[in-house]
Design a protein around this motif. Sequence first.
Motif, short mmCIF file in Angstrom:
data_model
loop_
_atom_site.label_atom_id
_atom_site.label_comp_id
_atom_site.label_asym_id
_atom_site.label_seq_id
_atom_site.Cartn_x
_atom_site.Cartn_y
_atom_site.Cartn_z
N THR A 28 31.73 50.19 19.24
CA THR A 28 30.84 49.34 20.02
C THR A 28 29.41 49.82 19.86
O THR A 28 29.17 50.97 19.52
CB THR A 28 31.24 49.29 21.51
N GLU A 30 25.15 47.89 19.55
CA GLU A 30 24.19 46.80 19.75
C GLU A 30 23.86 46.16 18.41
O GLU A 30 23.67 46.86 17.42
CB GLU A 30 22.91 47.34 20.38
N ILE A 52 26.03 43.09 22.55
CA ILE A 52 27.07 44.10 22.36
C ILE A 52 27.98 43.62 21.25
O ILE A 52 28.35 42.45 21.20
CB ILE A 52 27.89 44.25 23.66
N ASP A 76 21.51 43.50 25.71
CA ASP A 76 22.81 44.03 26.12
C ASP A 76 23.23 45.11 25.12
O ASP A 76 23.11 44.90 23.92
CB ASP A 76 23.87 42.93 26.14
N ILE A 77 23.75 46.25 25.61
CA ILE A 77 24.11 47.36 24.73
C ILE A 77 25.46 47.92 25.14
O ILE A 77 25.68 48.24 26.31
CB ILE A 77 23.06 48.49 24.82
N GLY A 78 26.37 48.05 24.20
CA GLY A 78 27.64 48.74 24.41
C GLY A 78 27.44 50.22 24.15
O GLY A 78 27.01 50.61 23.07
N GLY A 93 28.35 49.86 29.29
CA GLY A 93 27.00 49.90 28.74
C GLY A 93 26.01 49.35 29.73
O GLY A 93 26.22 49.46 30.96
N THR A 95 22.99 46.05 30.62
CA THR A 95 22.53 44.69 30.34
C THR A 95 21.31 44.37 31.19
O THR A 95 21.21 44.85 32.33
CB THR A 95 23.63 43.64 30.61
#
Length: 136
Positions: A28, A30, A52, A76-78, A93, A95
């Motif tokens: 996972t 971005e 993500i 958004d980032i995982g 993550g 958001t």
Amino acid sequence: AYSTYLGGTDFDVAHAAAVDSAGNIYVTGETRSSGFPRTNSIGPISASSGDIFVVKLDPTGSRAIYSTVIGGSAGDIGRSIAVDAAGNAYITGSTISTNFPVRNAYQSVKRAEADAFVAKLNSTGSELIFCTYLGG
């Protein structure tokens, strides 16, 4: 052992990986690549702000079993991923999206400039079992 590239034509960063008992690799991070490779994708890519990605690779790293994108209209980032015995992936993550794809949510609205999130993705990567904001 192997090494492979993963991404599209723009900014792609992996932040975490996990391995299941069969040797499949879950990654996972971005993506801001509108051409990020996807199969069974949950949503479209908001390429300018980042979304993500969750990818499941076979044990040889030569085939994506699934590759999906999750996110809203803002960044958004995982950041972390784990997998259970049934092959469901758990992603956490951050958001800043107000329209993040919540489902069966503990917290259904974003409360701060950025909130954490927790999501559970089914074993085929085609459905969010739950997805919730977490923040004050």
